[in-house]
Design an enzyme around this catalytic site. Structure first.
Site, PDB file in Angstrom:
ATOM      1  N   ARG A 178      -5.187  -2.201   9.203  1.00 40.35           N
ATOM      2  CA  ARG A 178      -5.158  -3.665   9.020  1.00 40.35           C
ATOM      3  C   ARG A 178      -5.381  -4.341  10.366  1.00 40.35           C
ATOM      4  NH1 ARG A 178      -3.354  -6.318   4.361  1.00 40.35           N
ATOM      5  NH2 ARG A 178      -2.166  -4.527   3.684  1.00 40.35           N
ATOM      6  N   GLY A 219       0.836  -1.209   0.000  1.00 39.36           N
ATOM      7  CA  GLY A 219       0.000   0.000   0.000  1.00 39.36           C
ATOM      8  C   GLY A 219       0.862   1.247   0.000  1.00 39.36           C
ATOM      9  N   THR A 224       4.556   2.657   5.534  1.00 40.98           N
ATOM     10  CA  THR A 224       3.174   2.187   5.678  1.00 40.98           C
ATOM     11  C   THR A 224       2.428   3.102   6.634  1.00 40.98           C
ATOM     12  OG1 THR A 224       1.760   0.448   6.629  1.00 40.98           O
ATOM     13  CG2 THR A 224       4.016   0.488   7.403  1.00 40.98           C
ATOM     14  N   ASP A 238       5.062  -4.667   6.124  1.00 39.16           N
ATOM     15  CA  ASP A 238       5.580  -5.984   6.515  1.00 39.16           C
ATOM     16  C   ASP A 238       5.567  -7.004   5.379  1.00 39.16           C
ATOM     17  OD1 ASP A 238       2.859  -6.195   6.639  1.00 39.16           O
ATOM     18  OD2 ASP A 238       2.796  -7.239   8.565  1.00 39.16           O
ATOM     19  N   ASP A 275       2.926  -0.458  11.919  1.00 43.25           N
ATOM     20  CA  ASP A 275       2.918  -1.757  12.607  1.00 43.25           C
ATOM     21  C   ASP A 275       4.233  -2.526  12.514  1.00 43.25           C
ATOM     22  OD1 ASP A 275       2.709  -2.175   9.906  1.00 43.25           O
ATOM     23  OD2 ASP A 275       1.144  -3.686  10.021  1.00 43.25           O
ATOM     24  N   ASP A 280       0.215   2.110   8.560  1.00 43.74           N
ATOM     25  CA  ASP A 280      -0.263   1.319   9.707  1.00 43.74           C
ATOM     26  C   ASP A 280       0.617   1.444  10.960  1.00 43.74           C
ATOM     27  OD1 ASP A 280      -2.177   0.409   7.934  1.00 43.74           O
ATOM     28  OD2 ASP A 280      -1.122  -1.453   7.485  1.00 43.74           O
ATOM     29  N   ARG A 310       1.112  -5.144  -5.173  1.00 42.89           N
ATOM     30  CA  ARG A 310       1.305  -6.313  -4.303  1.00 42.89           C
ATOM     31  C   ARG A 310       1.505  -7.482  -5.263  1.00 42.89           C
ATOM     32  NH1 ARG A 310      -0.619  -4.133   0.632  1.00 42.89           N
ATOM     33  NH2 ARG A 310      -2.436  -2.811   0.429  1.00 42.89           N
TER      34      ARG A 310
HETATM   35  O1  F6P Z   1      -1.217  -1.520   4.761  1.00 42.47           O
HETATM   36  C1  F6P Z   1      -1.765  -0.316   4.369  1.00 42.47           C
HETATM   37  C2  F6P Z   1      -3.248  -0.439   4.165  1.00 42.47           C
HETATM   38  O2  F6P Z   1      -3.761   0.834   3.831  1.00 42.47           O
HETATM   39  C3  F6P Z   1      -4.023  -1.049   5.336  1.00 42.47           C
HETATM   40  O3  F6P Z   1      -4.262  -0.120   6.371  1.00 42.47           O
HETATM   41  C4  F6P Z   1      -5.255  -1.535   4.640  1.00 42.47           C
HETATM   42  O4  F6P Z   1      -5.849  -2.598   5.348  1.00 42.47           O
HETATM   43  C5  F6P Z   1      -4.752  -1.986   3.304  1.00 42.47           C
HETATM   44  O5  F6P Z   1      -3.521  -1.317   3.084  1.00 42.47           O
HETATM   45  C6  F6P Z   1      -5.671  -1.729   2.151  1.00 42.47           C
HETATM   46  O6  F6P Z   1      -5.105  -2.260   1.000  1.00 42.47           O
HETATM   47  P1  F6P Z   1      -5.641  -2.006  -0.478  1.00 42.47           P
HETATM   48  O7  F6P Z   1      -5.195  -0.637  -0.902  1.00 42.47           O
HETATM   49  O8  F6P Z   1      -4.994  -3.064  -1.283  1.00 42.47           O
HETATM   50  O9  F6P Z   1      -7.123  -2.075  -0.427  1.00 42.47           O
END
Ligand code: F6P
Length: 325
Positions: free
Chosen positions: A174, A13, A128, A105, A132, A130, A74
């Site tokens: 997340r 992300g 990120t 991560d 985390d 998050d 991803r």
């Molecule tokens: O890891 C970053 C994040 O924004 C999380 O907070 C969230 O759960 C996820 O990515 C959303 O991913 P995507 O953009 O693939 O929907």
């Protein structure tokens, strides 16, 4: 100029401050006599050889921009041995001797496996929203996302107060509650529901039990998104069912939390970690994430950064509870 190139990619992300990180790595590398290649679309672009040289001019005027000029993805292919083999071959072809990975991560897990399989020096930078990753107090993008949430919640408070409503506001993270817990404190919310506090029933009951309308005419509860369906809608439905006297609404903030110009804090963090990552390479470090702890740069082995659960300081829960009476 030294032989070969360093390669930079952004993965997972996106997060505000990734561009500032790309800029810092590129410029610090060039200052120290290295040449730089940008890898587009994360590991997917490494496998598909979507790579070109980056100069200091290429990273001009990006420190203030959200997103990532290198794009991100991803990559499912990189999760396979065949994909990683191709990625290694492309690195050889492109003469990339060290890989710089900016991401969360999942991205650092990929770097760790790749580094082990092919003995490739990899350096990670925590990018990120998050927050985390274990071993660093902050990740790049977290501060900007936090500020964005607070700005939104301030607006929601206006309408919540006018209509005397309870709002459940769902934020990202997340499986980490840093964004929820700290945005709740910063916006003066009445409660936060976070995954680290396992007793979710109690979290809601406690908030209701405090009698949300005794002294206030609106309430805001910040809820961390949930992969198991216990997000803002779940709690809102429960309150509607169990306390029909309350007027309940839900706002899911979604991807707007990931965009926007990075805060000064994120720009400075990105710049410091970017420069430190080149220093780390020159010191012979490999397979470490560059983090910040107590305002000092630290090197965190990949295995630690991704394996351990970063704990939330439980005193933050007390702060929120005491201040939301
Ligand atoms: O890891 C970053 C994040 O924004 C999380 O907070 C969230 O759960 C996820 O990515 C959303 O991913 P995507 O953009 O693939 O929907």
């Amino acid at each position: 100029m030294k032989e070969g190139y360093i390669g930079i990619l952004t993965s997972g992300g996106d997060a505000s401050g990734m561009n500032a990180t790309i800029r810092a790595i590129t410029r610090s590398a060039i200052c120290n006599g290295y040449k730089v290649k940008g890898i587009y679309r994360g590991y997917e672009g490494l496998i598909n050889d979507e790579i070109r040289e980056l100069t200091t001019e290429d990273v001009s005027n990006i420190i203030q921009r959200g997103g990532t000029i290198l794009k991100t993805a991803r990559s499912k292919d990189f999760e396979t041995p065949e994909g990683r083999k191709k990625a290694y071959e492309v690195m050889q072809k492109e003469k990339i001797h060290t890989l710089f990975v900016i991401g969360g991560d999942g991205s650092l897990t990929g770097a760790r496996i790749f580094a082990q399989e092919y003995d490739v020096p990899c350096i990670g930078l925590p990018g990120t929203i998050d927050n985390d990753l274990w071993g660093t107090d902050l990740t790049i993008g977290y501060d900007t996302a936090l500020n964005t949430i607070v700005e939104c919640v301030d607006k929601i408070r206006d309408t919540a107060t006018s209509h005397e409503r309870i709002f459940f506001v769902e934020v990202m993270g997340r499986d980490a509650g840093f964004l929820a817990q700290n945005s709740a404190i910063a916006s003066g919310a009445e409660a936060a529901i976070i995954p680290e506090d396992q007793t979710d029933t109690d979290q809601l009951e406690e908030f209701i039990g405090r009698g949300f309308r005794k002294t206030k005419n609106s309430s805001i509860v910040i809820v961390t998104e949930s992969p198991t369906g216990k997000g803002a809608n779940y709690y809102a439905e429960r309150v509607k069912r169990e306390y029909p006297q309350y007027d309940v609404r839900v706002t899911i903030l979604g991807h707007l939390q990931r965009g926007g110009s990075p805060s000064a804090g994120d720009r400075i963090l990105a710049s410091r970690l970017g420069c430190a990552s080149i220093q780390a390479m020159m010191e012979g470090q490999r397979n470490v994430m560059i983090g910040i702890r107590n305002d000092k740069v630290v090197y965190v082995p990949f295995a630690e950064a991704i394996k351990k659960n970063k704990p939330i300081d439980k005193s933050l829960i007390t702060v929120l509870n005491e201040l939301s009476i």
